[in-house]
Design a protein around this motif. Structure first.
Motif, PDB file in Angstrom:
ATOM      1  N   THR A 102      65.918  15.767 104.148  1.00 31.37           N
ATOM      2  CA  THR A 102      67.159  14.851 104.449  1.00 31.37           C
ATOM      3  C   THR A 102      68.251  15.362 105.212  1.00 31.37           C
ATOM      4  OG1 THR A 102      66.460  13.607 102.230  1.00 31.37           O
ATOM      5  CG2 THR A 102      68.590  13.043 103.167  1.00 31.37           C
ATOM      6  N   ILE A 103      68.607  16.570 104.888  1.00 35.36           N
ATOM      7  CA  ILE A 103      69.810  17.110 105.273  1.00 35.36           C
ATOM      8  C   ILE A 103      69.601  17.467 106.858  1.00 35.36           C
ATOM      9  CG2 ILE A 103      71.204  19.116 105.596  1.00 35.36           C
ATOM     10  CD1 ILE A 103      70.695  19.438 102.570  1.00 35.36           C
ATOM     11  N   ASP A 108      74.948  16.465 110.047  1.00 36.21           N
ATOM     12  CA  ASP A 108      75.323  16.608 111.370  1.00 36.21           C
ATOM     13  C   ASP A 108      75.207  18.268 111.288  1.00 36.21           C
ATOM     14  OD1 ASP A 108      77.523  18.101 109.723  1.00 36.21           O
ATOM     15  OD2 ASP A 108      78.965  16.373 109.834  1.00 36.21           O
ATOM     16  N   ASP A 109      75.690  18.667 112.488  1.00 41.21           N
ATOM     17  CA  ASP A 109      75.558  19.966 112.762  1.00 41.21           C
ATOM     18  C   ASP A 109      75.926  21.165 111.770  1.00 41.21           C
ATOM     19  OD1 ASP A 109      73.821  19.405 114.941  1.00 41.21           O
ATOM     20  OD2 ASP A 109      75.496  19.685 116.442  1.00 41.21           O
ATOM     21  N   GLU A 110      77.218  20.718 111.238  1.00 42.40           N
ATOM     22  CA  GLU A 110      77.977  21.568 110.543  1.00 42.40           C
ATOM     23  C   GLU A 110      77.235  21.634 108.960  1.00 42.40           C
ATOM     24  OE1 GLU A 110      80.302  22.836 107.004  1.00 42.40           O
ATOM     25  OE2 GLU A 110      79.798  20.413 107.625  1.00 42.40           O
ATOM     26  N   GLN A 111      76.600  20.410 108.536  1.00 44.29           N
ATOM     27  CA  GLN A 111      75.935  20.544 107.424  1.00 44.29           C
ATOM     28  C   GLN A 111      74.823  21.148 107.251  1.00 44.29           C
ATOM     29  OE1 GLN A 111      76.014  16.158 107.350  1.00 44.29           O
ATOM     30  NE2 GLN A 111      77.744  16.168 105.798  1.00 44.29           N
ATOM     31  N   ARG A 112      73.913  20.975 108.655  1.00 48.15           N
ATOM     32  CA  ARG A 112      72.534  21.725 108.707  1.00 48.15           C
ATOM     33  C   ARG A 112      72.777  23.274 108.593  1.00 48.15           C
ATOM     34  NH1 ARG A 112      72.229  17.886 113.116  1.00 48.15           N
ATOM     35  NH2 ARG A 112      70.890  16.149 112.812  1.00 48.15           N
ATOM     36  N   THR A 113      73.944  23.578 109.490  1.00 47.13           N
ATOM     37  CA  THR A 113      74.309  25.168 109.616  1.00 47.13           C
ATOM     38  C   THR A 113      74.664  25.442 108.056  1.00 47.13           C
ATOM     39  OG1 THR A 113      74.765  24.927 111.778  1.00 47.13           O
ATOM     40  CG2 THR A 113      75.572  26.866 110.393  1.00 47.13           C
ATOM     41  N   ARG A 114      75.595  24.698 107.219  1.00 47.33           N
ATOM     42  CA  ARG A 114      75.804  25.302 106.060  1.00 47.33           C
ATOM     43  C   ARG A 114      75.063  25.380 104.851  1.00 47.33           C
ATOM     44  NH1 ARG A 114      79.579  21.189 102.625  1.00 47.33           N
ATOM     45  NH2 ARG A 114      79.764  20.254 104.623  1.00 47.33           N
ATOM     46  N   TRP A 115      73.663  24.304 104.822  1.00 44.72           N
ATOM     47  CA  TRP A 115      72.951  24.562 103.851  1.00 44.72           C
ATOM     48  C   TRP A 115      71.395  24.862 104.048  1.00 44.72           C
ATOM     49  CZ3 TRP A 115      75.389  19.265 103.341  1.00 44.72           C
ATOM     50  CH2 TRP A 115      76.578  19.416 102.410  1.00 44.72           C
ATOM     51  N   VAL A 226      82.956  14.087  94.907  1.00 41.04           N
ATOM     52  CA  VAL A 226      82.234  14.708  96.148  1.00 41.04           C
ATOM     53  C   VAL A 226      83.092  14.919  97.377  1.00 41.04           C
ATOM     54  CG1 VAL A 226      80.084  14.955  97.478  1.00 41.04           C
ATOM     55  CG2 VAL A 226      79.998  14.233  95.030  1.00 41.04           C
ATOM     56  N   PRO A 227      83.211  16.253  97.900  1.00 40.36           N
ATOM     57  CA  PRO A 227      83.978  16.111  99.270  1.00 40.36           C
ATOM     58  C   PRO A 227      83.552  14.992 100.261  1.00 40.36           C
ATOM     59  CG  PRO A 227      83.606  18.389  98.375  1.00 40.36           C
ATOM     60  CD  PRO A 227      82.862  17.444  97.565  1.00 40.36           C
ATOM     61  N   ALA A 228      84.462  14.619 101.120  1.00 41.46           N
ATOM     62  CA  ALA A 228      84.020  13.469 101.756  1.00 41.46           C
ATOM     63  C   ALA A 228      83.205  14.365 103.021  1.00 41.46           C
ATOM     64  CB  ALA A 228      85.360  13.038 102.649  1.00 41.46           C
ATOM     65  N   ALA A 229      83.519  15.614 103.249  1.00 48.47           N
ATOM     66  CA  ALA A 229      82.534  16.430 104.186  1.00 48.47           C
ATOM     67  C   ALA A 229      81.100  16.448 103.696  1.00 48.47           C
ATOM     68  CB  ALA A 229      82.879  17.741 104.301  1.00 48.47           C
ATOM     69  N   ASN A 230      80.789  15.931 102.579  1.00 45.83           N
ATOM     70  CA  ASN A 230      79.416  16.295 101.714  1.00 45.83           C
ATOM     71  C   ASN A 230      78.668  14.875 101.999  1.00 45.83           C
ATOM     72  OD1 ASN A 230      80.397  18.905 101.165  1.00 45.83           O
ATOM     73  ND2 ASN A 230      79.139  18.655  99.204  1.00 45.83           N
ATOM     74  N   ARG A 231      79.195  13.865 102.532  1.00 50.14           N
ATOM     75  CA  ARG A 231      78.395  12.530 102.900  1.00 50.14           C
ATOM     76  C   ARG A 231      77.772  12.822 104.200  1.00 50.14           C
ATOM     77  NH1 ARG A 231      80.095   6.147 102.601  1.00 50.14           N
ATOM     78  NH2 ARG A 231      77.864   5.475 103.454  1.00 50.14           N
ATOM     79  N   LEU A 232      76.350  12.612 104.061  1.00 53.23           N
ATOM     80  CA  LEU A 232      75.509  12.701 105.413  1.00 53.23           C
ATOM     81  C   LEU A 232      75.833  11.474 106.285  1.00 53.23           C
ATOM     82  CD1 LEU A 232      72.063  14.040 103.592  1.00 53.23           C
ATOM     83  CD2 LEU A 232      74.234  15.284 104.438  1.00 53.23           C
ATOM     84  N   PRO A 233      76.048  11.670 107.532  1.00 50.04           N
ATOM     85  CA  PRO A 233      76.452  10.569 108.319  1.00 50.04           C
ATOM     86  C   PRO A 233      75.503   9.781 108.964  1.00 50.04           C
ATOM     87  CG  PRO A 233      76.919  12.894 109.380  1.00 50.04           C
ATOM     88  CD  PRO A 233      76.626  13.194 108.176  1.00 50.04           C
ATOM     89  N   GLY A 234      74.181  10.246 108.771  1.00 46.37           N
ATOM     90  CA  GLY A 234      73.035   9.607 109.307  1.00 46.37           C
ATOM     91  C   GLY A 234      72.370   8.707 108.391  1.00 46.37           C
ATOM     92  N   ALA A 235      72.995   8.716 107.081  1.00 47.87           N
ATOM     93  CA  ALA A 235      72.512   7.897 106.025  1.00 47.87           C
ATOM     94  C   ALA A 235      73.504   6.736 105.991  1.00 47.87           C
ATOM     95  CB  ALA A 235      72.419   8.673 104.752  1.00 47.87           C
TER      96      ALA A 235
END
Length: 390
Positions: A102-103, A108-115, A226-235
């Motif tokens: 899912t991630i 996004d790129d930042e979320q993929r790199t983070r997790w 949940v921080p707004a930055a933790n919402r997955l933009p593609g969902a």
């Protein structure tokens, strides 16, 4: 291993090497201990480092740190894990296909790199929270809500049967926007010192007849911020959740094949050594007929899975195709395991012979990712253009 139609013999060398690596770990590390964990309904935390060393977590997910396996390679990994144990297969499937998938697909790129890198190393464990107490087959109607509050989203609702959620580090939660009704995915993180944010709680579901060594708790979300930055933009809709599920349903077909292969091979070996009426029962007509029927199912599933991987590699795999594969393989593998238990007689009831564990684990596979009834309606809608869903 029985490879009657030489399917495995024709696998590319790199895939055979991967198969052998996974099988070696399963045979040496998993099989000697898994029955004890299964019997006690305990998760085998001690096996996680060995699984991490395989370097396969993430399967086909594309992103930093991921192994980026081909569909065929991923399928063989799933099959080999399932030949050992279904609980391990589910743990890795939730981690790799559902959470990381899912991630990788919707983040996004930042979320993929983070997790993703730490998840690929199994240093970070993931979970995927979609199913709810009142919504399984009709999860499209999910009731968990997400409300925007400044730089956070506030989640309220309940989830059920969420693998890994009791000890996960990140949980992908699907929820409906309270303002516009659109479905989105939010990553709830556990802090190393303080755990999950206030309002997140789990209660382990007990008394399962199958997949007893994987923990699947109920989850309550009561004002979880949940921080707004933790919402997955593609969902952006439930369709995006379905895109993830279409991939994992293919994995369920490979898993079913693994359980069937294990059950068949155990039954074949057992009947050759078990004597009744003065000779091995493998020499009796009914036993040979049953074994031949089991083999036919296993070979069919093998060929189907390889074709599935080919279509996935070419980008021609569809959701209804995944539903048909899951429907067929879960039904047939369930029967193969049942036939194996029958051939072992009373000894088939003992988990020390492994067949009973594969049989009850297949009961779980038959149910999750959508029952065969739901899969048949998805295929029926694709065939006729008419929906039987109310």
């Amino acid at each position: 291993m029985i490879d009657y139609y030489r399917v495995d013999a024709d696998l590319p060398p790199r895939v055979q090497q991967l198969r052998d690596r996974v099988r070696a770990v399963v045979d040496a590390e998993v099989l000697p201990v898994i029955n004890d964990y299964w019997d006690r309904a305990e998760f085998p935390f001690a096996l996680v480092p060995r699984l991490a060393e395989l370097g396969v977590a993430g399967y086909t997910a594309r992103g930093p740190g991921c192994p980026e396996l081909s569909p065929l390679e991923a399928g063989i990994v799933i099959r080999e894990l399932a030949r050992g144990d279904g609980s391990i297969t589910t743990f890795m499937g939730v981690q790799s296909g559902l959470a990381m998938g899912t991630i990788a697909l919707l983040g996004d790129d930042e979320q993929r790199t983070r997790w993703l890198p730490s998840m690929a190393a199994l240093d970070t464990v993931g979970a995927f929270a979609l199913t709810e107490p009142g919504h399984g087959s009709d999860s499209v109607r999910l009731e968990t809500t997400a409300r925007r509050d400044g730089e956070h989203w506030v989640l309220d609702g309940a989830k059920r049967w969420i693998g890994n959620a009791g000890f996960a580090d990140v949980v992908v939660v699907w929820a409906r926007d309270a303002d516009d009704g659109r479905v989105g995915a939010f990553v709830v993180e556990s802090d190393p010192q303080h755990g999950f944010p206030p309002g997140y709680s789990t209660e382990l579901i007990t008394g399962k007849i199958g997949k007893r060594a994987v923990w699947q708790p109920d989850v309550v979300l009561d004002g979880v911020r949940v921080p707004a930055a933790n919402r997955l933009p593609g969902a952006r809709s439930f369709h995006d959740a379905s895109r993830v599920l279409a991939t994992t349903r293919g994995g369920a077909a490979w898993e079913s094949l693994g359980h069937a292969m294990a059950a068949f091979e155990i039954a074949l070996e057992y009947t050759a050594g078990r004597e009744q009426f003065g000779r091995p029962i493998a020499g009796f007509q009914l036993v040979q007929s049953t074994l031949a029927g089991m083999l036919a199912e296993v070979v069919t599933m093998q060929l189907w899975c390889v074709r599935m991987a080919e279509l996935q590699e070419r980008g021609e795999w569809t959701g209804p195709m995944a539903s048909l594969a899951k429907l067929h393989h879960a039904r047939r593998a369930r029967q193969v395991c049942l036939d194996a238990r029958d051939l072992l007689g009373g000894n088939g009831l003992l988990i020390e012979n492994h067949v009973a564990r594969h049989l009850t684990d297949m009961e779980v596979v038959h149910t999750y990712e959508g029952t065969d009834h739901i899969q048949s309606l998805i295929v029926g809608r694709d065939l006729t253009g008419l929906s039987a869903f109310s």
